[in-house]
Design a protein around this motif. Structure first.
Motif, short mmCIF file in Angstrom:
data_model
loop_
_atom_site.label_atom_id
_atom_site.label_comp_id
_atom_site.label_asym_id
_atom_site.label_seq_id
_atom_site.Cartn_x
_atom_site.Cartn_y
_atom_site.Cartn_z
N ILE A 543 -1.71 -10.34 -4.16
CA ILE A 543 -1.08 -9.79 -2.97
C ILE A 543 -1.74 -8.45 -2.64
O ILE A 543 -1.74 -7.53 -3.45
CB ILE A 543 0.44 -9.60 -3.17
N ARG A 544 -2.28 -8.34 -1.44
CA ARG A 544 -2.91 -7.08 -1.05
C ARG A 544 -1.85 -6.05 -0.69
O ARG A 544 -0.83 -6.38 -0.08
CB ARG A 544 -3.84 -7.31 0.13
N TYR A 545 -2.10 -4.80 -1.08
CA TYR A 545 -1.12 -3.74 -0.86
C TYR A 545 -1.83 -2.44 -0.49
O TYR A 545 -3.03 -2.26 -0.73
CB TYR A 545 -0.28 -3.51 -2.12
N ALA A 546 -1.08 -1.53 0.14
CA ALA A 546 -1.52 -0.16 0.36
C ALA A 546 -0.61 0.75 -0.45
O ALA A 546 0.44 0.32 -0.94
CB ALA A 546 -1.45 0.19 1.84
N SER A 547 -1.02 2.02 -0.63
CA SER A 547 -0.26 2.93 -1.49
C SER A 547 -0.14 4.28 -0.81
O SER A 547 -1.12 4.81 -0.28
CB SER A 547 -0.98 3.07 -2.83
N ILE A 548 1.08 4.84 -0.82
CA ILE A 548 1.32 6.17 -0.25
C ILE A 548 1.93 7.04 -1.34
O ILE A 548 3.05 6.78 -1.80
CB ILE A 548 2.25 6.09 0.97
N ARG A 549 1.18 8.07 -1.76
CA ARG A 549 1.60 8.92 -2.87
C ARG A 549 1.51 10.40 -2.48
O ARG A 549 0.84 10.76 -1.50
CB ARG A 549 0.73 8.66 -4.11
N GLY A 550 2.16 11.23 -3.27
CA GLY A 550 2.21 12.64 -2.96
C GLY A 550 0.90 13.37 -3.13
O GLY A 550 0.69 14.43 -2.54
N ASP A 562 -2.27 2.95 8.15
CA ASP A 562 -2.93 2.10 9.15
C ASP A 562 -3.27 0.73 8.56
O ASP A 562 -3.16 -0.29 9.25
CB ASP A 562 -4.20 2.77 9.67
N ALA A 563 -3.69 0.71 7.29
CA ALA A 563 -4.02 -0.57 6.65
C ALA A 563 -2.79 -1.47 6.60
O ALA A 563 -2.87 -2.67 6.87
CB ALA A 563 -4.57 -0.33 5.25
N PHE A 564 -1.65 -0.89 6.27
CA PHE A 564 -0.42 -1.68 6.19
C PHE A 564 0.04 -2.15 7.57
O PHE A 564 0.43 -3.31 7.74
CB PHE A 564 0.69 -0.86 5.54
N THR A 565 -0.03 -1.28 8.55
CA THR A 565 0.50 -1.63 9.87
C THR A 565 -0.45 -2.51 10.67
O THR A 565 0.00 -3.34 11.48
CB THR A 565 0.80 -0.35 10.68
N ASP A 566 -1.76 -2.38 10.44
CA ASP A 566 -2.73 -3.06 11.30
C ASP A 566 -3.39 -4.29 10.67
O ASP A 566 -3.83 -5.18 11.39
CB ASP A 566 -3.84 -2.08 11.73
N ASP A 567 -3.48 -4.31 9.34
CA ASP A 567 -4.18 -5.42 8.67
C ASP A 567 -3.16 -6.49 8.29
O ASP A 567 -2.30 -6.25 7.44
CB ASP A 567 -4.90 -4.90 7.43
N ASP A 569 -3.40 -8.94 6.41
CA ASP A 569 -3.50 -9.39 5.02
C ASP A 569 -2.88 -8.41 4.03
O ASP A 569 -2.73 -8.74 2.85
CB ASP A 569 -4.98 -9.61 4.66
N VAL A 570 -2.57 -7.18 4.46
CA VAL A 570 -1.91 -6.21 3.58
C VAL A 570 -0.41 -6.43 3.70
O VAL A 570 0.21 -6.06 4.69
CB VAL A 570 -2.29 -4.76 3.96
N ALA A 571 0.18 -7.05 2.67
CA ALA A 571 1.57 -7.50 2.75
C ALA A 571 2.58 -6.44 2.33
O ALA A 571 3.73 -6.48 2.77
CB ALA A 571 1.76 -8.75 1.90
N ILE A 572 2.18 -5.52 1.44
CA ILE A 572 3.14 -4.58 0.85
C ILE A 572 2.54 -3.17 0.90
O ILE A 572 1.34 -2.99 0.69
CB ILE A 572 3.46 -4.95 -0.62
N VAL A 573 3.38 -2.19 1.18
CA VAL A 573 2.99 -0.80 0.99
C VAL A 573 3.89 -0.23 -0.09
O VAL A 573 5.11 -0.33 -0.03
CB VAL A 573 3.08 0.01 2.30
N VAL A 574 3.26 0.33 -1.14
CA VAL A 574 3.98 0.91 -2.28
C VAL A 574 4.11 2.41 -2.03
O VAL A 574 3.10 3.11 -1.94
CB VAL A 574 3.24 0.64 -3.60
#
Length: 679
Positions: A543-550, A562-567, A569-574
């Motif tokens: 499962i492709r994912y993006a990551s948002i960290r401090g 942008d990867a999460f909202t526009d792609d 194939d990116v199903a999850i943002v962590v």
């Protein structure tokens, strides 16, 4: 030498072969074996008490690197993802290669790796019968078959008797068509006998069961209350005893929902060999992973209903879990003419309809070769053969009318709230879970001792009959004040942190299943290690994912958003609960998984509001993962109660909006009060 260097060299060879476009059978075999050995080595490293924390962390990091290469390789050739499935077939050549790699690493293969497949012990050697089940069987030794609702066999000539029909039936769904939902009756009431209120779309399924419908492929989107519908349909059909087969991550939630919706019916959950189950319960809940050892006595218990949750788990008919589910369904149908059979899944029906072959067989609509009586009668009534232009549309309708129910959130938006929080209890039933519960008991003992000391040393004139609740609150306050002193043992902060770590894999597993069903979702966690483990799980599942960290720069953070909202194939943002809880827009998703609890409702709400905001076109569901039988449940209840106070405060009440200190204090008060009441 160790296994990791062997795996590192092998995964690079596989990566290079895939980059060259040469994915031969030997490459696929090597890919699967590497994945199997990475899983096994990770489990070994985590459980090895002889490793220091530093060494353990270093080894896990090296394994993470190998897992990342596997995930990137699968992204180049997605056919490799099938090899990562739990029920993927392991060939003789794969077992042989696994032995070779273990030997090259200086590790003796375990006995089961050396013995050929045919010589392995059969599953019958693993069968168990809990003592409480034996008691139930002895109390009712003569189960009478129920054929009172048997259908009369059709007489006369059959136009379709010589036709091969399963292929055309599946193609009928590939061609598409109108709604994939059977006609449902209007409910007379939305109230349950227990006083709870159903949504209209839920009550329709319950009404259909009350009118005599007995098979359902309930394929509503997640968040539309399939569990409640199944439990109330069983009550309407008097389908007790009822068997529920579910993934491990949600089986505790089934017991919780049964208590809410059917409080007059007892439910029991099978863990391991089932020593602690209630053999006389009305609802018996078992997970796929232990079904093999219980399938014998379950088939003899006399169930009048069976529910299979996440039914797409049985799509592979060669897997053991599929065979056990089908075996149980067949035995139930053999004993009861028209039992209640329900398959629950959020997977869209038109997504590779062949996957539903096993589900249709579980429901009794087809067998291995042909439609069974009820479906065959409906097809005969259409008066068409596969050569007729109208056959496929009519056949599709005939199957749907047997019990396919598919509703989307947007279809029933008027029924459901725009934003809701759904708790998903999970069971920490391993060594870590036992350690956490013991630490919680130790904390309670320390609080009780502190309370008793305060009672014994204060002045005689200040005594209170029963529990002195003012003193309980004072003891809890002292405990919080002393948490900076690490010598005092486990405290509420470290305990909640451990709980978050322990349920991380279960939360990630639940999110992975959810993403397969609903598409994009947001996964929130408080701690980096929980985020790391979740991302590792998603990578292993392909499962492709993006990551948002401090610790990300503004540019990197925006690139991941942008990867999460526009792609697509990116199903999850962590997301980090603190770093991503404010200031970003993730409304491309309508589902949120909260892997760890916040200390305040405000922090939780801020996270959900990344999705629930102006422009969101669908109702939003936040799935909150709760560790059952731990302080996690108390904290969740406290957050909810404090949320009510906060709402009233914002509406002009004199109540103060709660802080994290309030929840921490009240959690300790609840823990101490419960301990004092139980002694």
């Amino acid at each position: 030498m160790g296994i990791i260097p062997v795996l590192a060299r092998a995964v690079r060879e596989v990566e290079a072969a895939v980059e060259r476009g040469r994915v031969e059978r030997s490459t696929r075999t090597r890919y699967q074996v590497i994945a199997l050995l990475v899983r096994e080595e990770r489990d070994r490293v985590k459980a090895d008490p002889g490793l220091s924390e530093a060494h353990r962390t270093a080894e896990l990091k090296r394994l993470d690197g190998i897992a990342t290469i596997l995930a990137k390789t699968a992204a180049r050739d997605t056919s490799l993802l099938a090899l990562l499935a739990e029920d993927a077939v392991v060939s003789d050549s794969a077992r042989s290669l696994k032995r070779e790699m273990l030997t090259a690493a200086g590790i003796d293969p375990p006995p089961e790796e050396v013995v050929v497949q045919e010589a392995q012990p059969t599953s019958t050697e693993r069968k168990v019968v809990p003592q409480s089940v034996i008691s139930r069987q002895l109390a009712n030794p003569f189960l009478v078959p129920d054929f009172s609702a048997a259908r009369k066999p059709r007489t006369g000539p059959r136009m379709l008797a010589t036709w091969e029909l399963l292929g055309p039936l599946f193609r009928a769904f590939e061609y598409g068509g109108a709604s994939s939902c059977m006609p449902l009756p209007e409910p007379e009431s939305l109230q349950t006998p227990g006083g709870r209120e159903l949504m209209r779309h839920q009550a329709q399924v319950v009404a259909a069961a009350a009118e005599g419908h007995r098979t359902f492929l309930l394929a509503d989107e997640p968040g539309l209350g399939k569990t409640a519908q199944a439990l109330l349909a069983a009550r309407a059909a008097d389908a007790y005893p009822l068997l529920v087969v579910a993934p491990n991550v949600v089986k505790t939630n089934w017991a919780h929902e049964a208590e809410l919706w059917t409080p007059k019916r007892t439910a029991t959950v099978i863990h391991g060999d089932g020593e602690d189950i209630d053999g006389f319960a009305d609802i018996i809940i078992v997970n796929y992973e232990v079904l093999d050892r219980h399938v014998g006595w379950l088939g003899d218990l006399g169930f009048r209903g069976m529910v299979v949750d996440e039914a797409h788990f049985i799509k592979n008919k060669t897997s053991k879990r599929s065979q056990h589910v089908l075996q149980l369904s067949e035995r139930i149908q053999h004993r009861t003419a028209r039992p209640l059979l329900m398959a629950l899944t959020g997977t869209p029906l038109i997504n590779d309809i062949e996957d539903f072959r096993a589900i249709w067989q579980f429901l009794g609509w087809i067998n291995d070769k042909a439609p069974r009586a009820e479906l065959m009668d409906a097809l005969e009534d259409n008066g068409l053969t596969p050569l007729d232009p109208g056959f496929y549309a009519a056949a599709r309708t005939s199957v749907i009318d047997l019990g396919i129910v598919r509703r989307r959130k947007v279809d029933v938006a008027a029924d459901i709230p725009a934003r809701r929080i759904a708790d998903v209890p999970v069971e920490l039933d391993d060594q870590v879970g036992r350690s956490i519960r013991e630490a919680e008991r130790e904390l309670a003992r320390r609080l009780v001792a502190r309370y008793d000391t305060a009672i014994a040393t204060r002045s005689a004139g200040a005594r209170v009959d029963g529990i002195d609740h003012d003193l309980v609150r004072q003891v809890a306050t002292w405990e919080l004040d002393d948490t900076s002193d690490s010598s005092g043992g486990e405290n509420v902060f470290s305990m909640v942190r451990r709980i978050g770590q322990a349920k991380a894999e279960l939360a990630a597993d639940y999110a992975a299943q959810l993403a397969r069903n609903v598409g994009k979702l947001v996964f929130f966690a408080k701690h980096i290690d929980v985020m790391d483990l979740a991302e590792e799980t998603f990578a292993q599942r392909g499962i492709r994912y993006a990551s948002i960290r401090g610790n990300q720069t503004t540019a990197v953070r925006q690139r991941n958003v942008d990867a999460f909202t526009d792609d697509p194939d990116v199903a999850i943002v962590v997301c980090s609960l603190t770093a991503a809880g404010v200031g970003i827009n993730l409304q491309v998703a309508s589902n949120v998984v909260l892997a760890e609890l916040s200390w305040t409702d405000a922090e939780q709400t801020q996270a959900i509001d990344r999705v629930h905001r102006i422009g969101q076109s669908e109702p939003v569901t936040a799935w909150r993962i709760i560790a059952a039988q731990t302080i996690d449940t108390k904290i969740a209840d406290l957050i909810d109660s404090k949320a009510g106070l906060a709402a009233r405060a914002l509406d002009g009440s004199d109540e103060e909006i709660s802080s994290s200190f309030d929840v921490q204090l009240e959690a300790l008060v609840a823990l101490l009060t419960e301990a004092l009441e139980s002694r």
